[in-house]
Design a protein around this motif. Structure first.
Motif, mmCIF file in Angstrom:
data_model
loop_
_atom_site.group_PDB
_atom_site.id
_atom_site.type_symbol
_atom_site.label_atom_id
_atom_site.label_comp_id
_atom_site.label_asym_id
_atom_site.label_seq_id
_atom_site.Cartn_x
_atom_site.Cartn_y
_atom_site.Cartn_z
ATOM 1 N N ARG A 65 -5.043 -18.444 21.867
ATOM 2 C CA ARG A 65 -3.636 -18.283 22.209
ATOM 3 C C ARG A 65 -3.492 -18.050 23.707
ATOM 4 O O ARG A 65 -4.419 -17.581 24.352
ATOM 5 C CB ARG A 65 -3.057 -17.078 21.444
ATOM 6 C CG ARG A 65 -2.493 -17.446 20.093
ATOM 7 C CD ARG A 65 -2.810 -16.397 19.059
ATOM 8 N NE ARG A 65 -3.220 -17.006 17.810
ATOM 9 C CZ ARG A 65 -4.223 -16.566 17.047
ATOM 10 N NH1 ARG A 65 -4.932 -15.532 17.408
ATOM 11 N NH2 ARG A 65 -4.516 -17.185 15.927
ATOM 12 N N LEU A 91 5.159 -19.578 16.304
ATOM 13 C CA LEU A 91 4.488 -18.415 15.714
ATOM 14 C C LEU A 91 5.041 -18.069 14.336
ATOM 15 O O LEU A 91 4.311 -17.621 13.459
ATOM 16 C CB LEU A 91 4.602 -17.221 16.666
ATOM 17 C CG LEU A 91 3.850 -17.377 17.986
ATOM 18 C CD1 LEU A 91 4.228 -16.279 18.973
ATOM 19 C CD2 LEU A 91 2.344 -17.385 17.750
ATOM 20 N N THR A 92 6.348 -18.305 14.163
ATOM 21 C CA THR A 92 6.938 -18.111 12.841
ATOM 22 C C THR A 92 6.349 -19.114 11.851
ATOM 23 O O THR A 92 5.999 -18.755 10.727
ATOM 24 C CB THR A 92 8.466 -18.257 12.911
ATOM 25 O OG1 THR A 92 8.985 -17.274 13.806
ATOM 26 C CG2 THR A 92 9.105 -18.073 11.542
ATOM 27 N N GLN A 114 -0.482 -10.657 9.287
ATOM 28 C CA GLN A 114 -1.335 -11.729 9.809
ATOM 29 C C GLN A 114 -1.260 -11.768 11.334
ATOM 30 O O GLN A 114 -2.270 -11.990 12.016
ATOM 31 C CB GLN A 114 -0.865 -13.060 9.224
ATOM 32 C CG GLN A 114 -1.943 -14.127 9.137
ATOM 33 C CD GLN A 114 -1.339 -15.494 8.826
ATOM 34 O OE1 GLN A 114 -0.391 -15.592 8.038
ATOM 35 N NE2 GLN A 114 -1.860 -16.548 9.442
ATOM 36 N N GLY A 115 -0.055 -11.560 11.848
ATOM 37 C CA GLY A 115 0.140 -11.551 13.294
ATOM 38 C C GLY A 115 -0.593 -10.389 13.953
ATOM 39 O O GLY A 115 -1.210 -10.551 15.016
ATOM 40 N N LEU A 139 3.261 -11.133 21.137
ATOM 41 C CA LEU A 139 2.758 -10.418 19.963
ATOM 42 C C LEU A 139 2.646 -8.915 20.242
ATOM 43 O O LEU A 139 3.050 -8.081 19.421
ATOM 44 C CB LEU A 139 1.391 -10.975 19.540
ATOM 45 C CG LEU A 139 1.348 -12.440 19.075
ATOM 46 C CD1 LEU A 139 -0.071 -12.852 18.717
ATOM 47 C CD2 LEU A 139 2.281 -12.664 17.887
ATOM 48 N N LEU A 190 2.599 -15.741 11.962
ATOM 49 C CA LEU A 190 2.259 -14.558 12.751
ATOM 50 C C LEU A 190 3.496 -13.700 13.009
ATOM 51 O O LEU A 190 3.395 -12.490 13.191
ATOM 52 C CB LEU A 190 1.606 -14.957 14.083
ATOM 53 C CG LEU A 190 0.366 -15.854 13.985
ATOM 54 C CD1 LEU A 190 -0.307 -15.985 15.349
ATOM 55 C CD2 LEU A 190 -0.628 -15.324 12.974
ATOM 56 N N LEU A 191 4.644 -14.343 13.015
ATOM 57 C CA LEU A 191 5.917 -13.645 13.128
ATOM 58 C C LEU A 191 6.781 -14.003 11.924
ATOM 59 O O LEU A 191 6.560 -15.011 11.268
ATOM 60 C CB LEU A 191 6.663 -14.054 14.410
ATOM 61 C CG LEU A 191 6.002 -13.821 15.757
ATOM 62 C CD1 LEU A 191 6.964 -14.194 16.882
ATOM 63 C CD2 LEU A 191 5.546 -12.386 15.885
ATOM 64 N N LEU A 199 6.470 -8.653 13.756
ATOM 65 C CA LEU A 199 5.069 -9.051 13.636
ATOM 66 C C LEU A 199 4.643 -8.927 12.178
ATOM 67 O O LEU A 199 4.872 -7.891 11.553
ATOM 68 C CB LEU A 199 4.218 -8.127 14.519
ATOM 69 C CG LEU A 199 2.782 -8.516 14.801
ATOM 70 C CD1 LEU A 199 2.711 -9.776 15.639
ATOM 71 C CD2 LEU A 199 2.063 -7.375 15.526
ATOM 72 N N THR A 200 4.046 -9.973 11.636
ATOM 73 C CA THR A 200 3.527 -9.883 10.266
ATOM 74 C C THR A 200 2.144 -9.231 10.277
ATOM 75 O O THR A 200 1.559 -9.021 11.339
ATOM 76 C CB THR A 200 3.395 -11.279 9.637
ATOM 77 O OG1 THR A 200 2.436 -12.038 10.403
ATOM 78 C CG2 THR A 200 4.722 -12.018 9.639
#
Lengths: 121, 121
Positions: free
Chosen positions: B6, B53-54, B80-81, B14, B58-59, B77-78
DNA sequence: CCCAATAACTCGCTAGACGATATATCTTGT
DNA sequence: ACAAGATATATCGTCTAGCGAGTTATTGGG
């Protein structure tokens, strides 16, 4: 661009050249070694970056050798290149520390060896 | 690509979302604050990254608010994120430490506060 | 009243990483 | 002897992503 924002690939190329001049293929191998096999530099990336960084004055062409019938074209890190790398390393370290601290505060399940081995003091 | 790689912009986006959901403009401000004013995220970069990212998971879009007549679209932020960020932070820290160590061994004139304030022990 | 800040979003340009390809030599295995 | 893979350089077209600039809208201060 913001200030500089070099890519991770370039960062590792510069890092690979800190100790001594290396030729293209040697850089690819050293970068792979330094990154524990995670970063496999593509030659299309390498030669483009080598030209660009030489143009920016961060690298300079060193000697050309013929080793066993094969040409080796060496590049070395300039003082300017070393300074740029030092700056990047400092910024990256502080960003990484920042993210890690915030993640700790959030209390996420730490996946790597973030808490295991001593990253920072 | 190698594994993920990234960008620094994404890394800071993030990081800005670790503590709580934020809306676009809020992310820009938080990233500037976190980077000590060094990274001024462009909105063209932001909204592209937010969508990407969504899509990667990750988001995730959070609530939409109307604060003083202006729409605020929040992202969070998920898990996973957070995991991805933790991974990146770990890798970045190790790369930065590597570069700094090699530069020290070479004995370059340290420009920043590398030896001054406590970066590493 | 205008301008700056806040807030969202789009679009074209360009830089840079990547995959593929080409060329050439040396080594190793069959 | 021959094929394959490592060593070594370089180019090219594609695609991704950051950036500059522009659009629309509301609120608040000088």
């Amino acid at each position: 661009m913001n200030t500089s924002t070099r890519t991770e690939q370039v960062f590792l190329i510069l890092t690979a050249l800190v100790d001594r001049p290396r030729h293209g293929y040697g850089i690819v191998q050293e970068v792979a070694r330094l990154s524990d096999g995670q970063m496999k530099l593509k030659v299309g990336t390498l030669y483009g970056a080598l030209d660009r960084l030489t143009g920016e004055g961060l690298l300079a062409p060193d000697r050309d050798e013929i080793e066993g019938g094969r040409l080796r074209r060496y590049y070395r890190l300039t003082e300017q290149g070393a300074a740029a790398l030092a700056e990047d390393a400092e910024r990256l370290a502080s960003h990484a520390a920042l993210a890690t601290r915030r993640l700790r505060e959030r209390g996420i399940p730490l996946p790597g060896k973030l808490g295991t081995a001593g990253g920072a003091a």
